[in-house]
Write a protein that holds these residues in place. Structure first.
Motif, short mmCIF file in Angstrom:
data_model
loop_
_atom_site.label_atom_id
_atom_site.label_comp_id
_atom_site.label_asym_id
_atom_site.label_seq_id
_atom_site.Cartn_x
_atom_site.Cartn_y
_atom_site.Cartn_z
N ALA A 387 2.35 -1.30 1.47
CA ALA A 387 1.31 -2.29 1.80
C ALA A 387 1.22 -3.30 0.67
CB ALA A 387 -0.04 -1.60 1.96
N ILE A 388 0.83 -4.50 1.02
CA ILE A 388 0.63 -5.51 -0.01
C ILE A 388 -0.57 -6.37 0.36
CG2 ILE A 388 2.36 -7.10 1.01
CD1 ILE A 388 3.09 -7.70 -2.03
N ARG A 389 -1.44 -6.54 -0.61
CA ARG A 389 -2.65 -7.35 -0.39
C ARG A 389 -2.73 -8.38 -1.51
NH1 ARG A 389 -3.34 -2.09 0.50
NH2 ARG A 389 -3.69 -1.74 -1.72
N CYS A 390 -2.99 -9.61 -1.12
CA CYS A 390 -3.00 -10.66 -2.14
C CYS A 390 -3.96 -11.77 -1.76
CB CYS A 390 -1.57 -11.21 -2.29
SG CYS A 390 -1.43 -12.46 -3.55
N ASP A 391 -4.70 -12.30 -2.74
CA ASP A 391 -5.60 -13.42 -2.48
C ASP A 391 -4.85 -14.62 -1.91
OD1 ASP A 391 -7.64 -11.98 -3.46
OD2 ASP A 391 -7.82 -13.02 -5.38
N ASN A 392 -3.62 -14.77 -2.36
CA ASN A 392 -2.80 -15.88 -1.88
C ASN A 392 -2.02 -15.41 -0.66
OD1 ASN A 392 -1.01 -17.93 -1.48
ND2 ASN A 392 -0.36 -18.11 -3.62
N SER A 393 -2.48 -15.80 0.53
CA SER A 393 -1.86 -15.29 1.76
C SER A 393 -0.41 -15.75 1.90
CB SER A 393 -2.66 -15.74 2.98
OG SER A 393 -2.76 -17.14 2.96
N GLU A 394 -0.07 -16.86 1.23
CA GLU A 394 1.32 -17.35 1.30
C GLU A 394 2.32 -16.32 0.76
OE1 GLU A 394 2.59 -21.26 -0.07
OE2 GLU A 394 0.51 -21.88 0.10
N VAL A 395 1.86 -15.54 -0.21
CA VAL A 395 2.76 -14.55 -0.82
C VAL A 395 3.17 -13.51 0.22
CG1 VAL A 395 2.88 -12.68 -2.54
CG2 VAL A 395 1.91 -14.88 -3.15
N VAL A 396 2.19 -12.98 0.91
CA VAL A 396 2.47 -11.94 1.92
C VAL A 396 3.28 -12.55 3.06
CG1 VAL A 396 1.45 -10.24 3.47
CG2 VAL A 396 0.37 -10.73 1.27
N ASN A 397 2.89 -13.75 3.50
CA ASN A 397 3.63 -14.41 4.58
C ASN A 397 5.08 -14.65 4.19
OD1 ASN A 397 1.38 -14.46 6.11
ND2 ASN A 397 0.82 -16.57 5.60
N ARG A 398 5.26 -15.11 2.97
CA ARG A 398 6.61 -15.40 2.47
C ARG A 398 7.47 -14.14 2.52
NH1 ARG A 398 10.00 -19.42 1.84
NH2 ARG A 398 11.67 -17.94 2.17
N LEU A 399 6.91 -13.03 2.04
CA LEU A 399 7.66 -11.78 2.01
C LEU A 399 8.02 -11.32 3.43
CD1 LEU A 399 5.76 -9.79 -0.77
CD2 LEU A 399 8.09 -10.65 -0.90
N LYS A 400 7.06 -11.45 4.34
CA LYS A 400 7.32 -11.00 5.71
C LYS A 400 8.34 -11.90 6.41
CE LYS A 400 3.24 -8.22 6.39
NZ LYS A 400 1.98 -7.98 7.06
N GLN A 401 8.20 -13.20 6.17
CA GLN A 401 9.18 -14.12 6.76
C GLN A 401 10.58 -13.83 6.23
OE1 GLN A 401 8.18 -18.20 5.96
NE2 GLN A 401 6.36 -18.11 7.23
N ASP A 402 10.63 -13.63 4.94
CA ASP A 402 11.90 -13.34 4.30
C ASP A 402 12.55 -12.10 4.90
OD1 ASP A 402 12.99 -14.94 2.43
OD2 ASP A 402 12.01 -14.04 0.72
N LEU A 403 11.72 -11.09 5.06
CA LEU A 403 12.22 -9.83 5.58
C LEU A 403 12.78 -10.01 6.99
CD1 LEU A 403 12.49 -6.86 4.81
CD2 LEU A 403 10.33 -6.47 5.98
N LEU A 404 12.08 -10.76 7.81
CA LEU A 404 12.55 -10.99 9.18
C LEU A 404 13.87 -11.77 9.17
CD1 LEU A 404 9.18 -11.74 11.02
CD2 LEU A 404 10.60 -9.68 11.21
N LYS A 405 13.94 -12.75 8.28
CA LYS A 405 15.19 -13.53 8.18
C LYS A 405 16.34 -12.64 7.72
CE LYS A 405 13.88 -18.30 7.13
NZ LYS A 405 13.89 -19.31 6.06
N LEU A 406 16.04 -11.79 6.73
CA LEU A 406 17.07 -10.88 6.22
C LEU A 406 17.52 -9.93 7.32
CD1 LEU A 406 15.65 -10.05 2.67
CD2 LEU A 406 17.85 -11.12 3.13
N ALA A 407 16.55 -9.43 8.08
CA ALA A 407 16.87 -8.50 9.17
C ALA A 407 17.79 -9.18 10.18
CB ALA A 407 15.58 -8.03 9.84
N ALA A 408 17.52 -10.46 10.47
CA ALA A 408 18.36 -11.19 11.41
C ALA A 408 19.75 -11.43 10.82
CB ALA A 408 17.69 -12.51 11.77
N GLU A 409 19.77 -11.85 9.54
CA GLU A 409 21.05 -12.13 8.86
C GLU A 409 21.96 -10.91 8.83
OE1 GLU A 409 22.35 -14.80 7.48
OE2 GLU A 409 20.84 -16.06 6.51
N TYR A 410 21.37 -9.76 8.54
CA TYR A 410 22.17 -8.53 8.37
C TYR A 410 22.17 -7.67 9.64
CZ TYR A 410 22.40 -9.74 3.42
OH TYR A 410 22.65 -10.39 2.23
N GLU A 411 21.68 -8.25 10.71
CA GLU A 411 21.67 -7.58 12.02
C GLU A 411 21.02 -6.21 11.95
OE1 GLU A 411 25.73 -7.79 13.13
OE2 GLU A 411 25.70 -9.96 13.28
#
Lengths: 414, 304
Positions: A387-411
Motif C-alpha cells: 500500500a502507498i499513501r501520499c499527500d501528493n496524489s500525483e505520486v500514487v497516480n504516477r506509480l500506478k500508471q507506470d505499473l500499467l504501462k509496464l504490464a502492457a509493455e512486458y505483456e
C-alpha cells in the motif's frame, strides 16, 4: 594576423570548450559531427583531435547511417586512475615561460634569497651558450615571481626597497602519504590536485580499485573549486547558469551552502540561497558555465543553520520555499527470511523511519518537501508495495500508471 | 588556480629530460620515450622540436643542459591545501597518513561542505579501531603476497573463517564501503571489510602473478523514450558501464551495456527506477525477473 588560420595546438588556454566536448563525448556518444551545432566544424575537429590526443585509445569512433560518432568508452571497474585528469595537464604557455621556469627553480634551489637583479644576471649565465639567447628584463621576471608567489612556490621578503625571493621548502614527504593521495585522487571532488602530486612520485604497487565510480565529474573541477571556495570562505558568488530548456544563460547572485554529490546518478549540485530573496535553490554543476567569487556574506552562519534544518526533509535537491512538507507512507512486503530487504530499506531511505507493522509488513514513513522526487526509488520496490499513501496524489497516480504501462509493455496479464 | 602549466605534462616531460641531461644520460631515443610515456599523443611534434630548435632554451644540440640540479618543484599552495583537506576526512585513518607541518595550512573545504545525498547510510565504521587495524593487516598481506586468515560474519549473520589470497581492496562510492577482493583458482571471493571480525596475515605466500579474474559479463539491451530527460538520466546513471548508444527514432534510443553478473540485482533495480521510460530487451532471464516483479505488484495493487 588577420586572415591567417591559427595553427592547431595540442595545448589550450582555457578549459571551457574542451569541458563541453568531453561531456558530450562521454555522455552523448551517439552524436554525429553535424549535431555539434554550438561551434564551427573546425572547432569540433580541433577539440576532438585534442581529446583523442589526451585520452588515446579511450576515444572510439563508430560509423552509423547518420554519420560518424565519437565517444569516450571505458569500463568503470577497470579504471583505477581517472583518465580525464589528463586534460587538465594541457595548459598552454610561452617559450619564455618554460625556459624561465626551469632556470629560476634551479637558481633558487640553493635556498638563498635573490633580488630580481641577481636573478637576471644568473639567468643570463644559464643562457649564454645557446645560439640566440633569450633576454629577460626585471619587469618580466617580477611578473613571473609574483605569479609564483601566488602559486606558493616562492616567498618574498622586503628590506627597505629591495625585494628578495626564495623558494618555499617542503617539510612534507609525499611518499609517506602515497596511499592517501591515491585514494583521494579518485574520490575527492578536487582529485585532479592529487593527480598533480602523483606526477611528482614514481609509480608504485597499487591495491585500490573503485566501483560505482563517476569519473566524468572531473571536467567540472574548475567550477567545483570556485563553489567550494565560496562555501569555505562564506562568500556570495555569481554563477552563470545554462538552462538546456531555454538554451539561455542567466546570472544568479547566490549564497553557496553545500555541494550535493550524487553517488547513484552522477549529477552534482550547488545548493544555495538566492542573495536577495533567500529562496533555496539548486543548480546542476555541469550546467554552471562560470563562477565569480564575491564578498563575504555577513549572515552566512544563520542561513546555513536554517538550511540544515530544512535539508532533513529533502529527498534529493528540491526544497519547497513555502517550507510545507508532504507526508508519505509505504507498506512493504518482507518475508520473515528476507532480512536483507529490511536492511536495504533502512540504508536507502534518506529520511523518515521504518517500522514493523506485522510479521510480513514494514512501513516507511516520511515527511519530505517533494515526494515526486522519490518516485524512481519507490519504483525499485515494485513487487513488494502492499500500500502507498501520499499527500501528493500525483505520486500514487504516477506509480500506478507506470505499473500499467509496464504490464502492457512486458505483456503481463492483470 | 587549478588549470596551470606548471602542472602540465609538457613541464613534467621536460623535467624528466633535464634530469637525464644533468646526469649526462639524455639522448634522442630517451627524449622520445619520455614524451611517449609522460605527454600526449601528438606532443612529440611540439616538445622535441622546441628543445632542438632552442625555442625552449633548456637543452642544447648535444643534449647538455645549463640546469645544474635535477628539477624539483615545491608543492604549490593548492597542493598543500588539498593535502590538508584530505587529512580531515575520516577515511584517511585507513592510509596511515601522518603529515607534519600542516598546522598553519588552510584546507580547501571541510568534509561537511559535501553532502553525498543518495549514498547508503550503512557505510563502513572508519572511526572503529578494530576496523582500521583489520584494513592495515589486509593491506600488508596484499603488499607481501601473504595469505590471510579472515574471520567474518556472512550475510546470514553467521561467523565464518577462510584462508584467502587478498589481492585488491575495492571501494564503492554508493555504499561507502570497502571490500577485499581475494583471488581464487577460477573466481573472486569478496568480503566486506566491515564484516571482518579478525584477520591474521599468514606466513604462507601466494604467487605474485595471481590476478583477479572477474566473472562473466552479461549484455543488457534496453530501449528508452527520451521524455523527462530520461536519456540524460540513463546515460549519466550508467556512465561507469561500458556501453553503446544508438538512436532509433526522433526520441527513442537503444542502449547496449555490459555488466558483471554479480551486479545483476543492482542493475535490475536501477532499470526499474526508470519505470516505463525504459524497456528491457535482453538478457531474457533478467527480463523474466522484471516481469515477475511487475506481475507481483499488479497483484498487490489488486488491479482488476
Amino acid at each position: 594576423m588577420k586572415g591567417d588560420i591559427m595553427a592547431y595546438s595540442e595545448l589550450i588556454k582555457n578549459f571551457d570548450n574542451i569541458r563541453s566536448y568531453m561531456r558530450d563525448f562521454f555522455i552523448y556518444g551517439f552524436k554525429t559531427r553535424e549535431e555539434y551545432d554550438k561551434k564551427s566544424a573546425r572547432s569540433y575537429d580541433n577539440e576532438r583531435r585534442r581529446i583523442q590526443s589526451y585520452l588515446g585509445d579511450l576515444v572510439s569512433f563508430k560509423q552509423t547511417a547518420a554519420g560518424r560518432n565519437t565517444f569516450i568508452s571505458l569500463e568503470g571497474r577497470s579504471v583505477t586512475h581517472n583518465p580525464l585528469y589528463q586534460a587538465f595537464k594541457s595548459k598552454s604557455f610561452t617559450d619564455k615561460d618554460i625556459t624561465l621556469h626551469f632556470i629560476v627553480m634551479d637558481i633558487l634551489n640553493d635556498g638563498k634569497a635573490y633580488t630580481l637583479k641577481d636573478l637576471c644576471q644568473c639567468i643570463d649565465k644559464y643562457l649564454y651558450s645557446f645560439d640566440n639567447p633569450m633576454c629577460f628584463d626585471e619587469s618580466t621576471l617580477r611578473k613571473k615571481m609574483k605569479e609564483y608567489e601566488e602559486l606558493g612556490l616562492v616567498v618574498s621578503e622586503k628590506k627597505g626597497r629591495v625585494v628578495r625571493y626564495k623558494i618555499v621548502r617542503d617539510e612534507i614527504i609525499l611518499e609517506n602519504e602515497r596511499d592517501a593521495i591515491r585514494f583521494f585522487t579518485e574520490e575527492d571532488p578536487l582529485g585532479v590536485v592529487g593527480s598533480y602530486l602523483e606526477d611528482k612520485m614514481e609509480a608504485g604497487d597499487e591495491y585500490l580499485v573503485f566501483k560505482n565510480h563517476y569519473i566524468m565529474n572531473a571536467y567540472d573541477t574548475e567550477i567545483i573549486e570556485c563553489v567550494l571556495r565560496g562555501i569555505h570562505e562564506k562568500r556570495l558568488i555569481e554563477i552563470t547558469n545554462f538552462s538546456p530548456k531555454s538554451k539561455k544563460e542567466k546570472c544568479w547572485q547566490v549564497i553557496p551552502l553545500k555541494l550535493y554529490i550524487s553517488t547513484q546518478g552522477g549529477r552534482n549540485y550547488l545548493l544555495c540561497r538566492g542573495a536577495e530573496n533567500h529562496d533555496t535553490l539548486s543548480f546542476r554543476i555541469d550546467y554552471i558555465q562560470k563562477v565569480k567569487i564575491g564578498e563575504p556574506f555577513a549572515g552566512y552562519d544563520e542561513i546555513l543553520r536554517d538550511f540544515e534544518k530544512e535539508a532533513k526533509h529533502m529527498w534529493g535537491v528540491i526544497c519547497n520555499n513555502d517550507r510545507k512538507t508532504e507526508h508519505i507512507e509505504m507498506d512493504i512486503f518482507i518475508a520473515p527470511d528476507e532480512n536483507y530487504i529490511i536492511r536495504r530499506l533502512k540504508r536507502e531511505k534518506r529520511c523518515g523511519i521504518v517500522e514493523q507493522v506485522d510479521e510480513e509488513t514494514y512501513r516507511f514513513i516520511a515527511d519530505v518537501f517533494d515526494t515526486y522526487e522519490m518516485v524512481p526509488w519507490l519504483r525499485t520496490f515494485f513487487g513488494r508495495i502492499k500500500a502507498i499513501r501520499c499527500d501528493n496524489s500525483e505520486v500514487v497516480n504516477r506509480l500506478k500508471q507506470d505499473l500499467l504501462k509496464l504490464a502492457a509493455e512486458y505483456e503481463v496479464s492483470e | 588556480m587549478i588549470f596551470n602549466e606548471i602542472y602540465g605534462c609538457y613541464y613534467n616531460a621536460v623535467a624528466k629530460m633535464i634530469s637525464l641531461a644533468v646526469e649526462g644520460e639524455l639522448n634522442e631515443k630517451k627524449m622520445y620515450e619520455i614524451v611517449a610515456g609522460d605527454a600526449f599523443g601528438e606532443s612529440m611534434f611540439t616538445i622535441i622540436p622546441a628543445l632542438k630548435n632552442q625555442k625552449w632554451q633548456l637543452i642544447d644540440g648535444n643534449y647538455k643542459t645549463p640546469v645544474v640540479n635535477k628539477p624539483t618543484m615545491p608543492m604549490t599552495a593548492l597542493e598543500r591545501r588539498w593535502l590538508k583537506t584530505i587529512l580531515l576526512d575520516p577515511r584517511v585513518a585507513l592510509f596511515q597518513a601522518d603529515v607534519k607541518g600542516m598546522d598553519d595550512v588552510e584546507p580547501l573545504f571541510m568534509p561537511e561542505d559535501l553532502i553525498y545525498f543518495d549514498r547508503y547510510s550503512d557505510g563502513d565504521p572508519y572511526d572503529q579501531t578494530s576496523y582500521v587495524e583489520n584494513f592495515h593487516v589486509i593491506v600488508q598481506a596484499i603488499r607481501e603476497h601473504k595469505k590471510a586468515e579472515i574471520k567474518y560474519q556472512n550475510r546470514k549473520e553467521q561467523e565464518r573463517i577462510q584462508v584467502l589470497n587478498p589481492v585488491k581492496i575495492e571501494y564503492s562510492d554508493k555504499d561507502d564501503k570497502f571490500r577485499v577482493l581475494c583471488a581464487g583458482r577460477k573466481d573472486i571471493t569478496t568480503i566486506n571489510m566491515g564484516r571482518i571480525i579478525r584477520v591474521k596475515k599468514l606466513e604462507e605466500s601466494f604467487s605474485t602473478t595471481i590476478s583477479l579474474s572477474f566473472g562473466k559479463k552479461e549484455t543488457l539491451i534496453f530501449k528508452l523514450t527520451d521524455e523527462r530527460k530520461t536519456l540524460e538520466r540513463v546515460l549519466m546513471k550508467f556512465a561507469h558501464y561500458k556501453k553503446e548508444v544508438e538512436r532509433l527514432g526522433e526520441n527513442t534510443y537503444q542502449v547496449k551495456m555490459e555488466y558483471d553478473m554479480d551486479e545483476e540485482t543492482d542493475v535490475l533495480i536501477q532499470i526499474m527506477s526508470f519505470g516505463s521510460f525504459v524497456k528491457m530487451i535482453a538478457p531474457a532471464e533478467l527480463k523474466e525477473k522484471l516481469r515477475d516483479r511487475i506481475k507481483k505488484q499488479i497483484d498487490l495493487f489488486n488491479f482488476v
